[in-house]
Design a protein around this motif. Structure first.
Motif, mmCIF file in Angstrom:
data_model
loop_
_atom_site.group_PDB
_atom_site.id
_atom_site.type_symbol
_atom_site.label_atom_id
_atom_site.label_comp_id
_atom_site.label_asym_id
_atom_site.label_seq_id
_atom_site.Cartn_x
_atom_site.Cartn_y
_atom_site.Cartn_z
ATOM 1 N N GLU A 150 -8.089 28.070 80.300
ATOM 2 C CA GLU A 150 -7.954 29.043 79.213
ATOM 3 C C GLU A 150 -7.569 28.435 77.870
ATOM 4 O OE1 GLU A 150 -3.884 28.590 80.953
ATOM 5 O OE2 GLU A 150 -5.936 28.639 81.680
ATOM 6 N N PHE A 151 -7.092 27.188 77.843
ATOM 7 C CA PHE A 151 -6.703 26.622 76.554
ATOM 8 C C PHE A 151 -7.908 26.394 75.645
ATOM 9 C CE2 PHE A 151 -5.488 23.298 73.550
ATOM 10 C CZ PHE A 151 -4.351 23.874 73.009
ATOM 11 N N GLY A 152 -9.095 26.174 76.242
ATOM 12 C CA GLY A 152 -10.290 25.964 75.424
ATOM 13 C C GLY A 152 -10.584 27.134 74.493
ATOM 14 N N PRO A 153 -10.706 28.369 75.015
ATOM 15 C CA PRO A 153 -10.924 29.510 74.126
ATOM 16 C C PRO A 153 -9.768 29.759 73.165
ATOM 17 C CG PRO A 153 -11.505 30.077 76.373
ATOM 18 C CD PRO A 153 -10.841 28.741 76.439
ATOM 19 N N LEU A 154 -8.542 29.490 73.600
ATOM 20 C CA LEU A 154 -7.403 29.659 72.694
ATOM 21 C C LEU A 154 -7.514 28.705 71.511
ATOM 22 C CD1 LEU A 154 -4.525 30.030 75.318
ATOM 23 C CD2 LEU A 154 -5.332 31.806 73.743
ATOM 24 N N ALA A 249 -1.057 22.284 79.688
ATOM 25 C CA ALA A 249 -1.599 23.168 80.725
ATOM 26 C C ALA A 249 -0.542 23.599 81.723
ATOM 27 C CB ALA A 249 -2.753 22.471 81.454
ATOM 28 N N ILE A 250 0.418 22.722 82.025
ATOM 29 C CA ILE A 250 1.407 23.052 83.048
ATOM 30 C C ILE A 250 2.720 23.531 82.444
ATOM 31 C CG2 ILE A 250 0.409 21.425 84.689
ATOM 32 C CD1 ILE A 250 2.670 19.503 84.068
ATOM 33 N N SER A 251 2.708 23.873 81.169
ATOM 34 C CA SER A 251 3.953 24.321 80.540
ATOM 35 C C SER A 251 3.940 25.807 80.191
ATOM 36 C CB SER A 251 4.220 23.506 79.265
ATOM 37 O OG SER A 251 3.205 23.724 78.311
ATOM 38 N N VAL A 252 2.788 26.443 80.227
ATOM 39 C CA VAL A 252 2.679 27.846 79.822
ATOM 40 C C VAL A 252 2.115 28.678 80.967
ATOM 41 C CG1 VAL A 252 1.785 29.430 78.111
ATOM 42 C CG2 VAL A 252 2.274 27.091 77.456
ATOM 43 N N THR A 253 2.784 29.775 81.272
ATOM 44 C CA THR A 253 2.437 30.568 82.457
ATOM 45 C C THR A 253 1.421 31.672 82.149
ATOM 46 O OG1 THR A 253 4.357 31.972 82.041
ATOM 47 C CG2 THR A 253 4.637 30.145 83.580
ATOM 48 N N THR A 254 0.274 31.309 81.599
ATOM 49 C CA THR A 254 -0.765 32.308 81.347
ATOM 50 C C THR A 254 -1.445 32.713 82.652
ATOM 51 O OG1 THR A 254 -2.179 30.439 80.763
ATOM 52 C CG2 THR A 254 -1.222 31.681 78.957
#
Length: 310
Positions: A150-154, A249-254
């Protein structure tokens, strides 16, 4: 140094060569007349200091080279040359701080496109996080966070906002909205299937889960962590530090928040579902806000640095 490969129509040859000659930071210019067949034109090769790339690409675009010819930019790897050293010394600013918009836009375009691979990765990550939530396994939750794309679209949304481009922003939002909606709906079905198989249970989900309760209990720190992760993520993206993206990636609980909300819906635990939804919203908004501010600061800082003499 970056390697620039150009296909130049014959009538633009002199203008392009003049631009390359006038650009500080360009070295090793080579011209192969008639070297390109489709589209037809000359093949022009050169090395460019990273600090000078963004401005040069803008000038080449203004000549219409992107429409009539081609512009290709690659990492050149190791370059041993006195001319290259002098070009980098003459270029304003520092290469590590240079913001190459064309490069950043190219990266986020692919990563922010709604595709079957994106949907599959996000769905698998959400289901994995659902297993971690029910079993109260922090290891599974962290694994799901690392898998989530999900970080790509963000990042694409942040770049589109700063550049004020509507179409990339819509594309990124579409990937986020559709991606999370599909992943959560499928995870609801996955949770019900696991319950029918006796692998999940409402009792496990409703019980105290000290290792993963943070997923559905948002607080001020949730936004702070998401904000800091957004800053780190965009810095890693613009500086091509891919290893730092793993930490983001492993720091935010999306993904875990979306998974917990899906399982909560499956079991009718609406309090947990609401908390998870708030956690998800806080994290997404924190990353986007931080990303936009980071890009604006980088843009301003680079413009200031580029105007300062060496």
């Amino acid at each position: 140094m970056l390697q620039l490969r150009l296909i130049v129509p014959a009538d633009l040859r002199e203008q392009v060569l003049d631009r390359l000659d006038a650009c500080v930071g360009v070295a090793h210019v080579a011209v192969l007349p008639g070297g390109a067949v489709r589209p037809a034109g000359d093949l022009v090769l050169c090395d460019v200091a990273r600090e000078s790339v963004d401005e040069l690409l803008g000038e080449l675009r203004a000549l219409g080279l992107a429409e009539r010819g081609a512009i290709t930019l690659d990492e050149s790897g190791l370059t041993i040359s006195r001319a290259a050293e002098e070009a980098e010394q003459q270029a304003p600013g520092e290469g590590v701080d240079a913001l190459v918009w064309e490069e950043v836009s190219g990266i986020v375009h692919e990563e922010s496109t709604l595709s079957w691979v994106f949907l599959a990765l996000l769905t698998v990550a959400t289901m994995l996080a659902a297993c971690g939530a029910v079993l109260d396994s922090a290891i599974l939750v962290v694994g799901a966070m690392a898998v989530g794309p999900e970080f790509g679209p963000l990042a694409g949304l942040c770049v589109a906002v700063v550049q004020r481009r509507a179409r990339p922003a819509v594309r990124s939002l579409l990937a986020l909205v559709v991606g999370f909606a599909v992943a959560m709906v499928l995870t609801v079905g996955f949770a019900l299937l696991m319950d029918a198989l006796g692998l999940f249970s409402d009792a496990k989900f409703a019980a105290a889960r000290p290792n993963t309760s943070f997923i559905w209990q948002p607080d001020a720190m949730s936004f702070v962590v998401a904000f800091l992760a957004g800053v780190a993520g965009l810095l890693s993206l613009t500086s091509a530090k891919a290893s730092a993206l793993v930490g983001v990636a492993i720091s935010v609980t999306t993904v875990p928040a979306a998974a917990n909300a899906a399982v909560a819906v499956a079991y009718g635990e609406y309090a947990q579902g609401w908390g998870s939804a708030v956690q998800l919203a806080l994290n997404l908004s924190g990353i986007v806000l931080a990303g936009v501010l980071t890009l604006l600061v980088q843009q301003g800082a680079w413009h200031f640095a580029a105007r300062r003499p060496r």
